[in-house]
Design a protein around this motif. Structure first.
Motif, PDB file in Angstrom:
ATOM      1  N   LYS A 153      23.611 -16.171  -0.403  1.00  0.00           N
ATOM      2  CA  LYS A 153      23.317 -14.800   0.020  1.00  0.00           C
ATOM      3  C   LYS A 153      22.404 -14.101  -0.981  1.00  0.00           C
ATOM      4  CE  LYS A 153      25.463 -10.473   1.481  1.00  0.00           C
ATOM      5  NZ  LYS A 153      26.704  -9.808   1.925  1.00  0.00           N
ATOM      6  N   THR A 154      22.654 -14.311  -2.276  1.00  0.00           N
ATOM      7  CA  THR A 154      21.827 -13.682  -3.307  1.00  0.00           C
ATOM      8  C   THR A 154      20.375 -14.133  -3.202  1.00  0.00           C
ATOM      9  OG1 THR A 154      23.708 -13.537  -4.832  1.00  0.00           O
ATOM     10  CG2 THR A 154      21.502 -13.413  -5.796  1.00  0.00           C
ATOM     11  N   GLU A 155      20.170 -15.424  -2.979  1.00  0.00           N
ATOM     12  CA  GLU A 155      18.803 -15.950  -2.881  1.00  0.00           C
ATOM     13  C   GLU A 155      18.094 -15.443  -1.627  1.00  0.00           C
ATOM     14  OE1 GLU A 155      18.627 -20.146  -3.357  1.00  0.00           O
ATOM     15  OE2 GLU A 155      19.385 -20.103  -5.418  1.00  0.00           O
ATOM     16  N   ILE A 156      18.831 -15.356  -0.532  1.00  0.00           N
ATOM     17  CA  ILE A 156      18.224 -14.875   0.717  1.00  0.00           C
ATOM     18  C   ILE A 156      17.881 -13.391   0.606  1.00  0.00           C
ATOM     19  CG2 ILE A 156      18.697 -14.384   3.158  1.00  0.00           C
ATOM     20  CD1 ILE A 156      20.267 -17.029   3.232  1.00  0.00           C
ATOM     21  N   MET A 157      18.767 -12.608   0.001  1.00  0.00           N
ATOM     22  CA  MET A 157      18.471 -11.188  -0.174  1.00  0.00           C
ATOM     23  C   MET A 157      17.288 -10.985  -1.117  1.00  0.00           C
ATOM     24  SD  MET A 157      20.339  -9.436   1.815  1.00  0.00           S
ATOM     25  CE  MET A 157      20.017  -7.802   1.152  1.00  0.00           C
ATOM     26  N   GLY A 158      17.181 -11.853  -2.126  1.00  0.00           N
ATOM     27  CA  GLY A 158      16.023 -11.787  -3.023  1.00  0.00           C
ATOM     28  C   GLY A 158      14.731 -12.068  -2.280  1.00  0.00           C
ATOM     29  N   ALA A 159      14.768 -13.065  -1.389  1.00  0.00           N
ATOM     30  CA  ALA A 159      13.582 -13.389  -0.584  1.00  0.00           C
ATOM     31  C   ALA A 159      13.237 -12.230   0.352  1.00  0.00           C
ATOM     32  CB  ALA A 159      13.831 -14.657   0.220  1.00  0.00           C
ATOM     33  N   LEU A 160      14.251 -11.567   0.893  1.00  0.00           N
ATOM     34  CA  LEU A 160      14.016 -10.426   1.783  1.00  0.00           C
ATOM     35  C   LEU A 160      13.366  -9.275   1.019  1.00  0.00           C
ATOM     36  CD1 LEU A 160      14.274  -8.954   4.457  1.00  0.00           C
ATOM     37  CD2 LEU A 160      16.662  -8.423   3.896  1.00  0.00           C
ATOM     38  N   GLN A 161      13.789  -9.050  -0.208  1.00  0.00           N
ATOM     39  CA  GLN A 161      13.192  -7.993  -1.019  1.00  0.00           C
ATOM     40  C   GLN A 161      11.727  -8.319  -1.352  1.00  0.00           C
ATOM     41  OE1 GLN A 161      15.784  -7.605  -4.417  1.00  0.00           O
ATOM     42  NE2 GLN A 161      17.414  -6.603  -3.237  1.00  0.00           N
ATOM     43  N   THR A 162      11.467  -9.594  -1.655  1.00  0.00           N
ATOM     44  CA  THR A 162      10.092 -10.016  -1.924  1.00  0.00           C
ATOM     45  C   THR A 162       9.224  -9.812  -0.692  1.00  0.00           C
ATOM     46  OG1 THR A 162      10.824 -11.675  -3.542  1.00  0.00           O
ATOM     47  CG2 THR A 162       8.634 -11.968  -2.598  1.00  0.00           C
ATOM     48  N   GLY A 196      -3.431 -12.247   1.142  1.00  0.00           N
ATOM     49  CA  GLY A 196      -2.611 -12.487  -0.041  1.00  0.00           C
ATOM     50  C   GLY A 196      -1.169 -12.063   0.174  1.00  0.00           C
ATOM     51  N   ALA A 197      -0.980 -10.901   0.808  1.00  0.00           N
ATOM     52  CA  ALA A 197       0.370 -10.417   1.087  1.00  0.00           C
ATOM     53  C   ALA A 197       1.079 -11.325   2.089  1.00  0.00           C
ATOM     54  CB  ALA A 197       0.313  -8.990   1.610  1.00  0.00           C
ATOM     55  N   LEU A 198       0.356 -11.776   3.114  1.00  0.00           N
ATOM     56  CA  LEU A 198       0.958 -12.675   4.097  1.00  0.00           C
ATOM     57  C   LEU A 198       1.360 -14.007   3.468  1.00  0.00           C
ATOM     58  CD1 LEU A 198      -1.327 -12.032   7.200  1.00  0.00           C
ATOM     59  CD2 LEU A 198       1.138 -11.628   7.084  1.00  0.00           C
ATOM     60  N   GLU A 199       0.582 -14.459   2.508  1.00  0.00           N
ATOM     61  CA  GLU A 199       0.940 -15.699   1.803  1.00  0.00           C
ATOM     62  C   GLU A 199       2.254 -15.514   1.051  1.00  0.00           C
ATOM     63  OE1 GLU A 199      -0.925 -18.848  -1.481  1.00  0.00           O
ATOM     64  OE2 GLU A 199      -1.937 -16.956  -1.066  1.00  0.00           O
ATOM     65  N   THR A 200       2.414 -14.363   0.406  1.00  0.00           N
ATOM     66  CA  THR A 200       3.673 -14.063  -0.294  1.00  0.00           C
ATOM     67  C   THR A 200       4.834 -14.008   0.684  1.00  0.00           C
ATOM     68  OG1 THR A 200       2.498 -12.792  -1.994  1.00  0.00           O
ATOM     69  CG2 THR A 200       4.849 -12.374  -1.749  1.00  0.00           C
ATOM     70  N   MET A 201       4.602 -13.401   1.839  1.00  0.00           N
ATOM     71  CA  MET A 201       5.656 -13.300   2.853  1.00  0.00           C
ATOM     72  C   MET A 201       6.015 -14.671   3.408  1.00  0.00           C
ATOM     73  SD  MET A 201       4.839  -9.790   4.955  1.00  0.00           S
ATOM     74  CE  MET A 201       3.080  -9.698   4.779  1.00  0.00           C
ATOM     75  N   ALA A 202       5.015 -15.511   3.622  1.00  0.00           N
ATOM     76  CA  ALA A 202       5.281 -16.856   4.121  1.00  0.00           C
ATOM     77  C   ALA A 202       6.105 -17.651   3.114  1.00  0.00           C
ATOM     78  CB  ALA A 202       3.969 -17.570   4.409  1.00  0.00           C
ATOM     79  N   LYS A 203       5.815 -17.464   1.828  1.00  0.00           N
ATOM     80  CA  LYS A 203       6.586 -18.153   0.788  1.00  0.00           C
ATOM     81  C   LYS A 203       8.024 -17.638   0.750  1.00  0.00           C
ATOM     82  CE  LYS A 203       2.747 -19.417  -2.253  1.00  0.00           C
ATOM     83  NZ  LYS A 203       2.098 -19.209  -3.582  1.00  0.00           N
ATOM     84  N   ALA A 204       8.207 -16.341   0.996  1.00  0.00           N
ATOM     85  CA  ALA A 204       9.559 -15.780   1.056  1.00  0.00           C
ATOM     86  C   ALA A 204      10.326 -16.384   2.233  1.00  0.00           C
ATOM     87  CB  ALA A 204       9.489 -14.263   1.180  1.00  0.00           C
ATOM     88  N   ALA A 208       5.733 -20.057  10.938  1.00  0.00           N
ATOM     89  CA  ALA A 208       4.616 -20.436  11.809  1.00  0.00           C
ATOM     90  C   ALA A 208       3.829 -19.205  12.259  1.00  0.00           C
ATOM     91  CB  ALA A 208       5.135 -21.204  13.020  1.00  0.00           C
ATOM     92  N   ALA A 209       4.539 -18.130  12.617  1.00  0.00           N
ATOM     93  CA  ALA A 209       3.864 -16.923  13.090  1.00  0.00           C
ATOM     94  C   ALA A 209       3.088 -16.242  11.958  1.00  0.00           C
ATOM     95  CB  ALA A 209       4.889 -15.949  13.678  1.00  0.00           C
ATOM     96  N   LEU A 210       3.662 -16.206  10.767  1.00  0.00           N
ATOM     97  CA  LEU A 210       2.973 -15.593   9.627  1.00  0.00           C
ATOM     98  C   LEU A 210       1.710 -16.377   9.269  1.00  0.00           C
ATOM     99  CD1 LEU A 210       6.065 -14.755   7.396  1.00  0.00           C
ATOM    100  CD2 LEU A 210       4.549 -13.096   8.488  1.00  0.00           C
ATOM    101  N   ASN A 211       1.816 -17.696   9.302  1.00  0.00           N
ATOM    102  CA  ASN A 211       0.632 -18.521   9.027  1.00  0.00           C
ATOM    103  C   ASN A 211      -0.423 -18.347  10.118  1.00  0.00           C
ATOM    104  OD1 ASN A 211       1.542 -19.579   6.599  1.00  0.00           O
ATOM    105  ND2 ASN A 211       2.596 -21.286   7.579  1.00  0.00           N
TER     106      ASN A 211
END
Length: 351
Positions: A113-122, A81-89, A276-279
């Motif tokens: 930049k704001t969107e990318i930093m948000g994805a990094l936090q997720t 479940g966590a990896l799925e969230t990371m893949a979506k980020a 690809a690696a996360l999946n």
């Protein structure tokens, strides 16, 4: 001719002893009927009792393994479940880079930049997921927070700024707009080498990860051991972090469109590789889940077989026990009646 007497007290005493014995026998028979096994297995089986004990130990071992597998399944499910969230980020970073590709307007670069930093936090929050007070992506260092937060004062931010400043100084670059596309590619390639370095205590270990590269392993059957986790040192984590950092830190700098294009191309490539690696990690954990499920099925079959053997050894004849219980109840009722009549006997009744 000599006359002797029989004491009714002696008869009452004997009757009470009979009643006590029948009550004990009834208790034992009732318990046997309830449990389906002999009241005293050792006494009944004799030398065969050791075989029964061995089978009981096997049942305990199988139940223990089944319980452990339940925890393993939860850990694998939580990790997936966590990896799925990371893949979506990571997909969010990729999609953002595609959406804003070619945009040089300051307002658009700020949004990017704001969107990318948000994805990094997720991504970071998911990477630091814990289960039963253990971090899922720390490898065997389960008590260590695996993935560092990227903030203005973090070691990762400081390391990036130092690397960028050092590169400019080494190449005689006094302002960001002097960096060519080729130089930017060279800098990013060198940064990639730092992120991908697997040397213990290297750039990644120092600035980004506290995880061990050795994954948790779990025995899921007598003959199978699987890796029941992954860790924050794998390629997917590194690639995503690299894609996020170079795009967030470099895209909005005062650099030329050509240099910005080089950053975007590299970041997009790293994001794709990270996805690809996360999946791939999700797929590996999914295979582990499937193996645990099959192992549990095998354990259930073994339990049924062993319990069947135990029932053959320790089991009672239900019909015979029911008949014995009824007979004991009749005997007790008769004993109660006789005892009551004996207690009523008195010479006064004949005077």
């Amino acid at each position: 001719m000599k006359t002797s007497y029989v004491s009714n007290l002696a008869i009452q005493t004997a009757m009470r002893m009979t009643i006590a014995q029948n009550q004990m026998d009834l208790l034992k028979a009732t318990q046997e009927q309830t449990t389906g096994r002999h009241y005293d297995v050792g006494l009944t089986l004799g030398a065969s009792a050791s075989r029964s004990l061995n089978l009981q130990r096997e049942i305990d071992r199988l139940n223990s393994m089944k319980s452990t597998n339940s925890v393993v399944t939860q850990r694998l499910s939580g990790s997936q479940g966590a990896l799925e969230t990371m893949a979506k980020a990571a997909e969010k970073v990729r999609d953002t880079l595609v959406t804003y590709k070619g945009n040089d307007a300051a307002s658009q670069l700020k949004i990017q930049k704001t969107e990318i930093m948000g994805a990094l936090q997720t991504f970071t929050a998911a990477a630091n997921t814990s289960f039963n007070s253990e971090f899922l992506f720390s490898g065997i260092n389960t008590d260590a927070k695996p993935f560092a937060d990227y903030t203005a004062t973090s070691a990762a931010k400081t390391a990036f700024d130092t690397a960028f400043t050092t590169f400019k100084s080494a190449n005689g670059i006094t302002s960001d707009d002097q960096i060519t596309a080729a130089q930017m590619t060279t800098f990013i390639t060198g940064l990639e080498a730092s992120f991908m370095d697997t040397t213990p205590g290297g750039y990644w270990d120092t600035n980004w990860s506290n995880a061990s590269s050795q994954n948790m392993t779990s025995r899921i059957s007598a003959s199978e051991v699987i890796e029941s986790s992954t860790n924050a040192n794998t390629r997917g984590f590194r690639m995503f972090a690299l894609a996020s950092v170079i795009s967030a830190e470099l895209m909005d700098k005062n650099i030329t469109p050509a240099a910005r294009g080089a950053v975007g191309t590299a970041a997009l490539d790293y994001a794709e590789k990270g996805i690809a690696a996360l999946n791939g990690e999700r797929s590996s954990l999914g295979i582990g889940e499937s193996r645990v499920k099959k192992a549990n099925t095998s354990i259930e079959d073994q339990l049924k077989l062993v319990k069947s053997h135990v029932a053959d050894l320790e089991g009672i004849d239900v019909e015979e026990t029911a008949t014995r219980i009824n007979m004991l109840k009749v005997q007790l009722e008769t004993s109660y009646t006789l005892t009551s009549r004996l207690q009523q006997m008195s010479l006064l009744n004949f005077l």
